[in-house]
Design an enzyme around this catalytic site. Sequence first.
Site, mmCIF file in Angstrom:
data_model
loop_
_atom_site.group_PDB
_atom_site.id
_atom_site.type_symbol
_atom_site.label_atom_id
_atom_site.label_comp_id
_atom_site.label_asym_id
_atom_site.label_seq_id
_atom_site.Cartn_x
_atom_site.Cartn_y
_atom_site.Cartn_z
ATOM 1 N N GLU A 1 1.681 6.262 0.770
ATOM 2 C CA GLU A 1 2.732 7.230 0.458
ATOM 3 C C GLU A 1 2.152 8.476 -0.188
ATOM 4 O O GLU A 1 2.498 9.601 0.169
ATOM 5 C CB GLU A 1 3.765 6.604 -0.493
ATOM 6 C CG GLU A 1 4.465 5.386 0.077
ATOM 7 C CD GLU A 1 3.798 4.061 -0.225
ATOM 8 O OE1 GLU A 1 4.521 3.055 -0.308
ATOM 9 O OE2 GLU A 1 2.544 4.009 -0.374
ATOM 10 N N CYS B 1 5.059 1.425 -4.600
ATOM 11 C CA CYS B 1 4.643 1.007 -5.938
ATOM 12 C C CYS B 1 5.099 2.047 -6.971
ATOM 13 O O CYS B 1 5.596 3.118 -6.614
ATOM 14 C CB CYS B 1 3.124 0.830 -5.993
ATOM 15 S SG CYS B 1 2.194 2.384 -5.997
#
Length: 160
Positions: A75, A112
């Site tokens: 990401e 995360c």
Amino acid sequence: MKEIKIESTLYVFDNLNELPEDVVSLMDKAAEARDKAYAPYSKFHVGAALLLDNGEIISGSNQENASYPSGLCAERTAIYYAGSQYPDAQIVRMAITAGSKLKTTFEPIPPCGACRQAIAEYEIKQELPIEIYFMGETGKVAKSNSLANLLPLGFDKSSL
């Protein structure tokens, strides 16, 4: 004392077939990126794809390092590339898919904490929510209309 209740809304689809074609296409790009991950230590491969408001699609995969903190998640790889190459573009949508080489992942796997913070920074910067879809290798897909659903009580520049 005051009690504060925090609620988040996610939408969960049984599989990719329930999603619009453009979202499936973006998830396909995320899966292609996942296949390019370098994860010899964790064996956990992640791919992310971003749709920018200029029509560009940016993808990224996780890149590990023997010195674990030196690696980077998919990401953040994608979002930082988009920010450096298209600084004026807004991120409309993000698709994330994660899978292990040790077992099949069926449930949606969210970003995360570090990635949530990075996505939050861009959402705040552009003053528009980023639609986020996430899944395992196969199976259910979760959708959040904004990173704020995944990171309530976020930390931003107002705290500095």
